[in-house]
Design a protein around this motif. Structure first.
Motif: not given
Length: 88
Positions: A14-15, A6-9
């Motif tokens: 965001f990017y 979830m954090l990577v997603l």
């Protein structure tokens, strides 16, 4: 494991929504400022309209309608209204 995904997603989203579009805009502005030419009609960040009279490495001399010449940093140019190349 799931919180890491979830954090990577979240970072990827965001990017692509914030960071990448801002980098594209900055690149476009840098290209515009590096391609300035004598006699281009410009608008500065402060809203002054004028014509480029002379160019230097990091500065430009802008001539306004009454003949006054002002020196600005290249980074102060917000947009090129019309270029000498556009009129040909």
């Amino acid at each position: 494991m799931e919180p890491i995904i979830m954090l990577v997603l979240f970072f990827v989203i965001f990017y692509f929504l914030l960071i990448r579009p801002q980098q594209k805009r900055q690149k476009k502005v840098r290209e515009m400022q590096s391609n300035l030419q004598k006699e281009d009609k410009i608008i500065t960040i402060g809203g002054m309209h004028g014509t480029i009279h002379a160019l230097d490495e990091g500065t430009i001399v802008v001539r306004v309608d009454d003949g006054t010449k002002l020196t600005y940093d290249r980074n102060a140019v917000r947009e090129v209204v019309s270029s000498e190349n556009d009129e040909e």
